[in-house]
Design a protein around this motif. Sequence first.
Motif, short mmCIF file in Angstrom:
data_model
loop_
_atom_site.label_atom_id
_atom_site.label_comp_id
_atom_site.label_asym_id
_atom_site.label_seq_id
_atom_site.Cartn_x
_atom_site.Cartn_y
_atom_site.Cartn_z
N SER A 40 0.75 -1.21 0.06
CA SER A 40 -0.02 0.05 0.06
C SER A 40 0.96 1.12 0.28
CB SER A 40 -0.97 0.01 1.11
OG SER A 40 -1.64 -0.87 1.35
N TYR A 41 2.26 1.19 0.27
CA TYR A 41 2.94 2.46 0.49
C TYR A 41 3.94 2.48 -0.64
CZ TYR A 41 1.20 0.91 5.07
OH TYR A 41 0.56 0.44 6.29
N SER A 42 3.66 1.66 -1.75
CA SER A 42 4.32 1.71 -2.73
C SER A 42 4.25 3.23 -3.52
CB SER A 42 4.25 0.61 -3.56
OG SER A 42 4.99 0.84 -4.94
N LYS A 43 5.21 3.79 -4.10
CA LYS A 43 5.00 5.03 -4.75
C LYS A 43 5.03 4.51 -6.33
CE LYS A 43 5.20 8.26 -1.79
NZ LYS A 43 6.20 8.40 -0.74
N ASN A 44 5.16 3.53 -6.55
CA ASN A 44 5.35 3.04 -8.06
C ASN A 44 4.29 1.89 -8.33
OD1 ASN A 44 7.67 4.66 -8.29
ND2 ASN A 44 8.82 2.92 -7.10
N LYS A 45 2.93 2.01 -7.94
CA LYS A 45 2.11 1.12 -8.11
C LYS A 45 2.01 0.31 -9.70
CE LYS A 45 -0.51 1.20 -4.05
NZ LYS A 45 -0.22 2.61 -3.38
N GLU A 46 2.10 1.60 -10.49
CA GLU A 46 2.03 1.14 -12.03
C GLU A 46 3.08 0.04 -12.34
OE1 GLU A 46 1.23 3.99 -15.48
OE2 GLU A 46 0.11 4.54 -13.71
N ALA A 47 4.18 0.74 -12.19
CA ALA A 47 5.38 -0.33 -12.36
C ALA A 47 5.30 -1.62 -11.73
CB ALA A 47 6.70 0.52 -12.09
N ALA A 48 4.90 -1.61 -10.35
CA ALA A 48 4.84 -2.92 -9.44
C ALA A 48 3.76 -3.84 -10.31
CB ALA A 48 4.05 -2.27 -8.06
N TRP A 49 2.60 -3.15 -10.70
CA TRP A 49 1.67 -4.05 -11.37
C TRP A 49 2.26 -4.70 -12.73
CZ3 TRP A 49 -1.95 -7.16 -10.65
CH2 TRP A 49 -2.89 -7.60 -11.74
N THR A 50 3.00 -3.74 -13.26
CA THR A 50 3.73 -4.49 -14.62
C THR A 50 4.51 -5.61 -14.34
OG1 THR A 50 4.00 -2.11 -15.45
CG2 THR A 50 5.23 -3.83 -16.53
N PHE A 51 5.10 -5.62 -13.19
CA PHE A 51 5.92 -6.74 -12.75
C PHE A 51 5.11 -7.89 -12.23
CE2 PHE A 51 8.70 -8.87 -9.39
CZ PHE A 51 9.60 -9.33 -10.30
N VAL A 52 4.17 -7.46 -11.32
CA VAL A 52 3.21 -8.76 -10.97
C VAL A 52 2.60 -9.37 -11.98
CG1 VAL A 52 1.12 -9.18 -9.85
CG2 VAL A 52 2.76 -7.72 -8.68
N LYS A 53 2.26 -8.64 -13.03
CA LYS A 53 1.50 -9.22 -14.24
C LYS A 53 2.33 -10.13 -14.91
CE LYS A 53 -0.35 -7.13 -17.72
NZ LYS A 53 -1.18 -5.93 -18.50
N PHE A 54 3.81 -9.71 -15.17
CA PHE A 54 4.63 -10.34 -15.76
C PHE A 54 4.97 -11.72 -15.03
CE2 PHE A 54 9.38 -11.31 -15.60
CZ PHE A 54 9.78 -11.47 -17.02
N LEU A 55 5.33 -11.57 -13.80
CA LEU A 55 5.64 -12.58 -12.91
C LEU A 55 4.33 -13.75 -12.98
CD1 LEU A 55 8.07 -13.36 -11.03
CD2 LEU A 55 6.77 -12.30 -9.29
N THR A 56 3.32 -13.45 -13.10
CA THR A 56 2.37 -14.40 -12.85
C THR A 56 1.44 -14.99 -14.26
OG1 THR A 56 0.82 -12.53 -12.64
CG2 THR A 56 1.48 -13.71 -10.71
N SER A 57 2.42 -14.43 -15.28
CA SER A 57 1.93 -14.50 -16.75
C SER A 57 2.04 -16.10 -16.90
CB SER A 57 2.58 -13.60 -17.78
OG SER A 57 3.98 -14.25 -17.84
N GLU A 58 1.40 -16.36 -18.09
CA GLU A 58 1.40 -17.80 -18.81
C GLU A 58 2.76 -18.34 -18.82
OE1 GLU A 58 -1.89 -18.59 -21.32
OE2 GLU A 58 -0.48 -20.32 -22.12
N ARG A 59 3.60 -17.41 -19.63
CA ARG A 59 5.06 -18.00 -19.92
C ARG A 59 5.81 -18.16 -18.82
NH1 ARG A 59 8.34 -13.29 -22.05
NH2 ARG A 59 7.06 -11.30 -20.83
N ILE A 60 5.95 -17.34 -17.77
CA ILE A 60 6.78 -17.34 -16.57
C ILE A 60 6.31 -18.24 -15.65
CG2 ILE A 60 7.57 -16.06 -14.52
CD1 ILE A 60 8.70 -14.99 -17.15
N GLN A 61 5.02 -18.70 -15.44
CA GLN A 61 4.78 -19.63 -14.80
C GLN A 61 4.99 -21.01 -15.33
OE1 GLN A 61 0.58 -20.12 -13.08
NE2 GLN A 61 0.77 -18.13 -12.24
N LYS A 62 5.05 -21.22 -16.62
CA LYS A 62 5.60 -22.26 -17.47
C LYS A 62 6.93 -22.49 -17.08
CE LYS A 62 5.48 -24.23 -21.99
NZ LYS A 62 4.90 -24.25 -23.35
N LEU A 63 7.70 -21.56 -17.17
CA LEU A 63 9.09 -21.57 -16.73
C LEU A 63 9.34 -22.03 -15.25
CD1 LEU A 63 11.79 -18.63 -18.05
CD2 LEU A 63 12.07 -19.82 -15.67
N LEU A 64 8.69 -21.34 -14.24
CA LEU A 64 8.78 -21.79 -13.18
C LEU A 64 8.33 -23.42 -12.93
CD1 LEU A 64 7.54 -18.97 -10.91
CD2 LEU A 64 9.75 -20.15 -10.78
N ALA A 65 7.51 -23.69 -13.95
CA ALA A 65 6.93 -24.97 -13.70
C ALA A 65 8.09 -25.89 -14.18
CB ALA A 65 5.71 -25.43 -14.31
#
Lengths: 300, 448
Positions: free
Chosen positions: B338-363
Amino acid sequence: MKLSSLSRERIFALALIAPCFLFVVVFAFYPILYSFYLSLHRIILGIPSLGQPFTGLENYRDLLHDRIALHSLANTLLFVFISTFLEILFGLIIALVINRHFRGRGMVRAAILVPWAIPTVVSSQMWRFIFNDQYGLLNYILYGSDTSRYSAWLADPVYAFSAIVAADVWKTSSFAALLILAGLQVIPDELYEAARMDGAGAWQRFRRITLPLVKPAILVALLFRTMDAFRVFDLVFVMTQGGPADSTNVLQFYGYKKMFTEGLMGYGSTISVVVFLMALAVTLLYIRVMGKGMLKAENA
Amino acid sequence: MKNLLRSVREYHMNEQGVRHGLIQGVFMCFFILLLLAPAGCTKKAEEGGTTLHFVTWKPNIPEAWEEIYSIFRAEHPDIELVKEVGPHSSTAFHDLLTQKLKNRSEDVDVFLMDVIWPPEFAAAGWAAPLDDMFAPSERKEFLDGAILANSYNGRIYGVPLFIDSGILYYRTDLLEKYGFSPPRTWREMVEQAVKITSGEAGKGVEIYGFSGQFKQYEGLVCDMMEYILSNGGNIINPETGRSGIAGKHAVEAVRFVRDNIIGKIAPPGVLTYQEPESLDIFIQGKAVFHRNWPYAWEVSNNPKRSTVAGKVGIARLPHFPGGRSYSTLGGWQAGISSYSKNKEAAWTFVKFLTSERIQKLLALKAGRAPTRKKLYGDAEILRAYPHFSGMKDVFLTAYPRPRTPLYPAVSNVLQRYFSKAISDPSSDIEKEAVAASREIDRLLALTK
């Protein structure tokens, strides 16, 4: 002229003390007072809607009826008693040995300080490995390669508690030894020579000369060790996390759990305040006893 | 003594002119430094790029994570990703992360959350609600249980990254040798373990029947919950919303663990084991059965680390007669402070991290079970992890631990009770259960 230089000196002295004083105020007095303030409130981080109501001494009353807190208190007191006793005993023995003249004494003195120089977290981890049930050194020493007899030391409530005491004694006996050694070194040799001429045996010399004269040093060591033992935390944190079945749970660790894991800031602070008050009481007691002892020694 | 003091004072007086100036100068410098220090610490990164702080734990397979970071850095050169690595243990990581959040640290933008934290993080106001960014249509792509775990009071606070659930690992070679199929009930598992270990002992092979996680810590709650639920008991009674651990079935299950598992088919040392220690026993070929999360498949079949690679089978966890198999739901989520000053960039990263291709890589590279439904039909993943298709319904039905903002406190009561009940053969389980129940009910009442 002289006066002004003296007062300048006084100002300079105050300036020298100021940072140290400031340091103590900021890092010791303020947190203690703030802990006390927190301990009078109910603060639960998980439920901010509760606010921070002032509850007076309610947390302290709860603490009296908290069976786990009382159990942890009993563990803490047992730990303080046993570990301090053993540390002073071994410290005295070590000090007596390294006070004698023998070849390689310097080496031995340095070696004895090694355990004390190792950070507690590191030595706790080391002891955890020593007591490990599969590849621990202790099992290997006791049973060799007969792995079927290997024992899980830290899984047994009594052994786990003893393991923590052992690790603490191993680590800090040398600290006690160092303080007692300082006390031994100020005893003049003439006393021993005179006693020997009067036909006193080794035991008599120890009882009548060494022990009374080294008593102030022993008391200082006792004071330091008791205070430290009250605050035991890292050994428990690394070696057992309070388990099994809370057999190694001590007050400081319980308070930490309440405050940092469960988010009960008020109740956790109450526990720290109580630990602080107990350590303070013990210290005051020692200082009184010690002060009297010192006076007597000076008069004599 | 007095002489010494006098001589020191005289010495000072003689050299006052020079010395005073020098010492005072040094002093002033020290003071100025002291005043400047905090300013230096909070100095912001250069303008233009955004610095994003990601608080994560020490991974089992770091290479996979390094690969993920480098892909992100290549695709988003404008975001400078700074990772802060916390301890591997969930509890220790929780204490570190919440400490930062309590202080409203601006040095936390994105963090990983254990499956049990979202209610606490939401209620305390630490995790930012993601409803505006994480659209309901997007949520449908994820496993329902994982989405539920991230919801609190109708809002969503995290995006599921991977899912965990308890699985029974066993030695295919040994079960075959003794003519057993994977056990369906706990009793069967105990009987098979006894037969195999005594048979092997006759040939001079030392092996234990079972290894699991029974130290006084969070994992103990996960393991014990599986026994209790599979006997028809519960931790929190879903109808009354009060503690159910003093119920008959729950107490029975706990007693079974104490009398048949600890120190019997499992070495007494399991009372000091978390996941890594219990897995060590299994991959050294010293246990027939083993309970762990999905990542253990990757480790136990890796010939570099395991002596039993290729001889490992997995099955649903056993249950008690009349009950059914339950697995505890675990897994990790990405949340935004909640205290992040970069919520937009944060969301970009979260979206990337939980995306299909990254989850596949993690699997594929770290053996992590994905949270996106689609990946359970992915041919490449199923080739590497044939069990994912068979275990899909285990992941789908994995059971969550009690969902309350006071979960850490509830968990501590449970850990204490379970540890006491299973490590002390003389303890009165009923009495301990009633006492623990009362404490849990008192905690639950606070949140109502």
